[in-house]
Design an enzyme around this catalytic site. Structure first.
Site, mmCIF file in Angstrom:
data_model
loop_
_atom_site.group_PDB
_atom_site.id
_atom_site.type_symbol
_atom_site.label_atom_id
_atom_site.label_comp_id
_atom_site.label_asym_id
_atom_site.label_seq_id
_atom_site.Cartn_x
_atom_site.Cartn_y
_atom_site.Cartn_z
ATOM 1 N N ASP A 104 0.860 -1.181 0.000
ATOM 2 C CA ASP A 104 0.000 0.000 0.000
ATOM 3 C C ASP A 104 0.894 1.227 0.000
ATOM 4 O OD1 ASP A 104 -2.251 1.830 0.462
ATOM 5 O OD2 ASP A 104 -3.318 0.055 1.172
ATOM 6 N N ASP B 225 4.674 1.441 -4.419
ATOM 7 C CA ASP B 225 3.884 2.181 -5.390
ATOM 8 C C ASP B 225 3.624 1.253 -6.572
ATOM 9 O OD1 ASP B 225 2.833 3.796 -7.377
ATOM 10 O OD2 ASP B 225 4.227 5.459 -7.029
ATOM 11 N N ASN C 285 -6.080 -6.503 -5.237
ATOM 12 C CA ASN C 285 -7.189 -5.711 -4.726
ATOM 13 C C ASN C 285 -7.063 -4.218 -5.040
ATOM 14 O OD1 ASN C 285 -9.381 -4.873 -2.621
ATOM 15 N ND2 ASN C 285 -7.503 -3.871 -1.894
ATOM 16 N N TYR D 10 -12.351 3.816 -14.816
ATOM 17 C CA TYR D 10 -12.365 2.795 -13.775
ATOM 18 C C TYR D 10 -13.119 1.560 -14.264
ATOM 19 C CZ TYR D 10 -13.443 0.615 -9.238
ATOM 20 O OH TYR D 10 -13.585 -0.258 -8.175
ATOM 21 N N LYS E 110 -11.895 -2.317 -14.825
ATOM 22 C CA LYS E 110 -12.513 -3.425 -14.097
ATOM 23 C C LYS E 110 -13.103 -4.458 -15.049
ATOM 24 C CE LYS E 110 -11.559 -2.473 -9.836
ATOM 25 N NZ LYS E 110 -10.700 -3.396 -9.052
ATOM 26 N N VAL F 26 -19.665 -1.603 -1.166
ATOM 27 C CA VAL F 26 -19.201 -1.994 0.163
ATOM 28 C C VAL F 26 -19.047 -0.747 1.027
ATOM 29 C CG1 VAL F 26 -17.397 -3.187 1.453
ATOM 30 C CG2 VAL F 26 -18.009 -3.958 -0.857
ATOM 31 N N THR G 237 -17.376 1.387 3.161
ATOM 32 C CA THR G 237 -16.053 1.727 3.668
ATOM 33 C C THR G 237 -15.980 3.240 3.828
ATOM 34 O OG1 THR G 237 -15.080 2.036 1.474
ATOM 35 C CG2 THR G 237 -15.066 -0.211 2.367
#
Length: 245
Positions: free
Chosen positions: A42, A65, A88, A153, A157, A186, A188
């Site tokens: 991360d 990165d 992920n 995006y 995906k 989700v 978050t």
């Protein structure tokens, strides 16, 4: 909620990208609870350090990165080999089509797609040598629904599902299973910046089931797919979305 225990995951070496927060943190926590040896990449150092502290230092955090492929390769070579890769990491910043520049296009591809391929490429030789492995890619329900302001995006995906099919075919005879998980919306902290309580209510109303998805709901599917219980499961995508349509 009591989750399943998978003896086959105990002692497995697991790499999770984007594991410092959100769904990724749920996946890290889930594998740690299974007794796996978890490493996660991360760039969010504060969130990642907090997660490691929360889990008593059991996962290994590496600041990587993912847009720098040489950095990715070096870290995997140094910290591996890995039995399980969970791709992920992603970023779903909203954007208007008219505002997209060539530079922004390249950046979004790098952030949301490119590293998925190169992380897989980097872990596969060791999996082949070990006689097998598992790659789980995180997709998104967004392109299945055609949500607004997410063109790049959603392009990435959608491509991840195609990549999943390709890798499953190319490496299935090496006993490497490749699947993807398609989360719904989700709950978050990041997602809450996009949705008001009224917006959340609209999502639930569009689902077949009441309730909001949480990171452990996605992690549960990821862990099943990584376990020996799914030993002949490969090449397909699995929705965890409460039936959102």
């Amino acid at each position: 909620m009591t989750g399943a225990t998978y003896p086959s995951l105990a002692g497995k070496r697991v790499l999770v990208t984007g594991g410092g927060s959100g769904i990724g943190a749920g996946v890290v926590e889930g594998f740690v609870a299974q007794g796996a040896h978890v490493t996660f990449f991360d760039i969010a150092r504060e969130d990642s350090a907090a997660l490691v502290a929360q889990l008593d230092g059991k996962p290994v955090f590496e600041a990587v990165d993912l847009t720098r492929i040489d950095e990715v390769r070096e870290a995997i070579a140094r910290l591996g080999p890995f039995d399980v890769l969970v791709n992920n990491a992603a970023n779903d910043d909203r954007h208007e089509v008219a505002d997209v520049t060539e530079e922004y296009w390249d950046n979004r591809i790098a952030v949301n797609l490119k590293h998925t391929f190169f992380c897989a490429q980097a872990v596969i030789p060791a999996m082949q040598a070990a006689g097998g492995g598992v790659i789980v890619n995180l997709g998104s329900i967004s392109w299945h629904l055609g949500l607004p302001d997410l063109a790049l995006y959603q392009t990435c995906k959608a491509a991840i599902e195609g990549l999943t099919r390709s890798l499953a075919r190319d490496f299935g005879r090496d006993n490497i299973r490749v699947t993807s998980v398609i989360p719904g919306n989700v709950r978050t902290p990041r997602q809450l910046q996009w949705y008001t309580p009224e917006g959340e209510a609209e999502i639930v109303a569009a689902q077949c089931m009441d309730g909001r998805l949480l990171p452990p709901d996605i992690a549960a599917m990821v862990m099943f797919l990584a376990s020996d219980d799914a030993r002949l499961v490969t090449g397909h995508s699995y929705f965890v979305d409460a039936g959102w349509r």
